[in-house]
Motif scaffolding. Structure first.
Motif, PDB file in Angstrom:
ATOM      1  N   ASN A  20      -2.998  11.159   1.522  1.00 54.62           N
ATOM      2  CA  ASN A  20      -1.096  11.368   2.195  1.00 54.62           C
ATOM      3  C   ASN A  20      -0.974   9.647   2.607  1.00 54.62           C
ATOM      4  O   ASN A  20       0.719   9.263   2.119  1.00 54.62           O
ATOM      5  N   HIS A  21      -1.337   8.647   2.023  1.00 47.69           N
ATOM      6  CA  HIS A  21      -0.763   7.722   1.995  1.00 47.69           C
ATOM      7  C   HIS A  21      -0.074   7.174   0.394  1.00 47.69           C
ATOM      8  O   HIS A  21       0.914   6.411   0.224  1.00 47.69           O
ATOM      9  N   ILE A  22      -1.091   7.654  -0.658  1.00 40.82           N
ATOM     10  CA  ILE A  22      -0.088   7.521  -2.261  1.00 40.82           C
ATOM     11  C   ILE A  22       1.739   8.556  -1.480  1.00 40.82           C
ATOM     12  O   ILE A  22       2.193   7.715  -2.357  1.00 40.82           O
TER      13      ILE A  22
ATOM     14  N   THR B  35      -4.498  -5.602  -4.815  1.00 42.46           N
ATOM     15  CA  THR B  35      -4.071  -5.720  -5.915  1.00 42.46           C
ATOM     16  C   THR B  35      -1.900  -5.423  -5.712  1.00 42.46           C
ATOM     17  O   THR B  35      -1.475  -5.658  -5.927  1.00 42.46           O
ATOM     18  N   GLU B  36      -2.213  -3.982  -4.867  1.00 40.06           N
ATOM     19  CA  GLU B  36      -1.539  -4.134  -4.219  1.00 40.06           C
ATOM     20  C   GLU B  36      -0.001  -4.785  -3.778  1.00 40.06           C
ATOM     21  O   GLU B  36       1.073  -4.678  -3.134  1.00 40.06           O
ATOM     22  N   GLU B  37      -0.426  -5.450  -2.622  1.00 36.85           N
ATOM     23  CA  GLU B  37       0.039  -6.163  -1.547  1.00 36.85           C
ATOM     24  C   GLU B  37       0.556  -6.422  -2.682  1.00 36.85           C
ATOM     25  O   GLU B  37       1.966  -7.511  -2.376  1.00 36.85           O
TER      26      GLU B  37
ATOM     27  N   SER C 258       3.799  -4.197   7.477  1.00 33.25           N
ATOM     28  CA  SER C 258       3.323  -3.132   7.785  1.00 33.25           C
ATOM     29  C   SER C 258       2.798  -1.838   7.126  1.00 33.25           C
ATOM     30  O   SER C 258       2.013  -0.948   6.894  1.00 33.25           O
ATOM     31  N   HIS C 259       3.396  -1.934   5.145  1.00 39.63           N
ATOM     32  CA  HIS C 259       2.278  -1.284   4.057  1.00 39.63           C
ATOM     33  C   HIS C 259       0.646  -1.519   4.561  1.00 39.63           C
ATOM     34  O   HIS C 259      -0.642  -1.215   4.804  1.00 39.63           O
ATOM     35  N   MET C 260       0.434  -3.287   4.589  1.00 42.69           N
ATOM     36  CA  MET C 260      -0.669  -3.864   4.966  1.00 42.69           C
ATOM     37  C   MET C 260      -1.248  -3.250   6.310  1.00 42.69           C
ATOM     38  O   MET C 260      -1.763  -3.326   6.293  1.00 42.69           O
TER      39      MET C 260
ATOM     40  N   LEU D  89      -1.685  -0.735   7.380  1.00 40.45           N
ATOM     41  CA  LEU D  89      -2.104   0.592   7.001  1.00 40.45           C
ATOM     42  C   LEU D  89      -3.245   0.062   6.622  1.00 40.45           C
ATOM     43  O   LEU D  89      -4.289   1.484   6.558  1.00 40.45           O
ATOM     44  N   HIS D  90      -2.988  -0.260   5.155  1.00 43.89           N
ATOM     45  CA  HIS D  90      -4.371  -1.323   4.189  1.00 43.89           C
ATOM     46  C   HIS D  90      -5.646  -1.329   5.574  1.00 43.89           C
ATOM     47  O   HIS D  90      -6.453  -0.795   5.158  1.00 43.89           O
ATOM     48  N   ASP D  91      -5.579  -1.993   6.184  1.00 44.15           N
ATOM     49  CA  ASP D  91      -6.196  -2.589   7.241  1.00 44.15           C
ATOM     50  C   ASP D  91      -7.034  -1.363   8.476  1.00 44.15           C
ATOM     51  O   ASP D  91      -8.049  -1.510   8.557  1.00 44.15           O
TER      52      ASP D  91
ATOM     53  N   GLU E  97       3.001   6.395   1.346  1.00 44.85           N
ATOM     54  CA  GLU E  97       3.664   4.836   1.435  1.00 44.85           C
ATOM     55  C   GLU E  97       3.598   4.483   0.480  1.00 44.85           C
ATOM     56  O   GLU E  97       4.773   3.910   0.082  1.00 44.85           O
ATOM     57  N   ASP E  98       3.203   4.862  -0.469  1.00 47.98           N
ATOM     58  CA  ASP E  98       2.797   3.486  -1.819  1.00 47.98           C
ATOM     59  C   ASP E  98       3.924   4.762  -2.662  1.00 47.98           C
ATOM     60  O   ASP E  98       4.677   3.417  -3.046  1.00 47.98           O
ATOM     61  N   ALA E  99       4.558   5.798  -2.848  1.00 45.62           N
ATOM     62  CA  ALA E  99       6.026   6.220  -3.338  1.00 45.62           C
ATOM     63  C   ALA E  99       7.157   5.538  -2.593  1.00 45.62           C
ATOM     64  O   ALA E  99       7.344   5.326  -3.295  1.00 45.62           O
TER      65      ALA E  99
HETATM   66 FE   FE2 Z   1      -0.817   1.255   0.163  1.00 40.21          FE
END
Ligand code: FE2
Ligand code: FE2
Length: 148
Positions: free
Chosen positions: A132-134, A64-66, A79-81, A83-85, A137-139
């Protein structure tokens, strides 16, 4: 150990906030297990299910995020992707290790202490990673989307 949703995690993107909240609900559902002093056979199966939920919900949420980041033209999308991986790789490694413990249990060895310890580590990892991620990074993508 498993952490509750906090208002500071709110990014003001409806679908994303709803999914993040859902993730913390899954984490919270692990709490009753964490309070147990001894596991029975049913608990071991329940742990397996919770671990799958944490892993699979992550996968669903990242998708959803990607999609959202690509649609918005977020420049740090790749680079966000990554982190998900990283999260998925870590979860898959945990899953494999846990399946090993689970098979040992099913074959009749009482390794419930080991399963329980592993379970706690696994939940702690997912919980810390998400917080941490939210926050970090998500922020960032949420800020980018809102500036547009
Ligand atoms: Fe994310
Ligand atoms: Fe997220």
């Amino acid at each position: 150990l498993a952490t509750k949703w906090q208002d500071k995690f709110q990014l003001n993107i409806k679908e994303i906030d709803a999914q993040h909240r859902r993730f913390f609900e899954i984490l919270e559902s692990t709490d009753s297990m964490l309070e147990k002093t001894e596991l029975n056979e049913q608990d071991v199966f329940q742990i397996m299910r919770l671990l799958m939920d944490l892993r699979n919900y992550g996968f669903f949420h990242f998708h959803t995020e990607e999609k959202l980041m690509v649609k918005a033209g977020y420049p740090e999308f790749l680079s966000h992707m990554d982190l998900h991986d990283d999260y998925m790789s870590a979860m898959n490694k945990h899953r494999l290790n846990f399946v090993g413990l689970f098979h040992t249990f099913k074959e009749g060895t009482d390794n419930r202490d080991e399963i329980f310890a592993y379970y706690k580590d696994f939940v702690a990892f997912a919980s810390e990673w998400y917080q941490n991620h939210i926050s970090n990074e998500d922020a960032k993508y949420a800020y980018f989307i809102k500036q547009k």
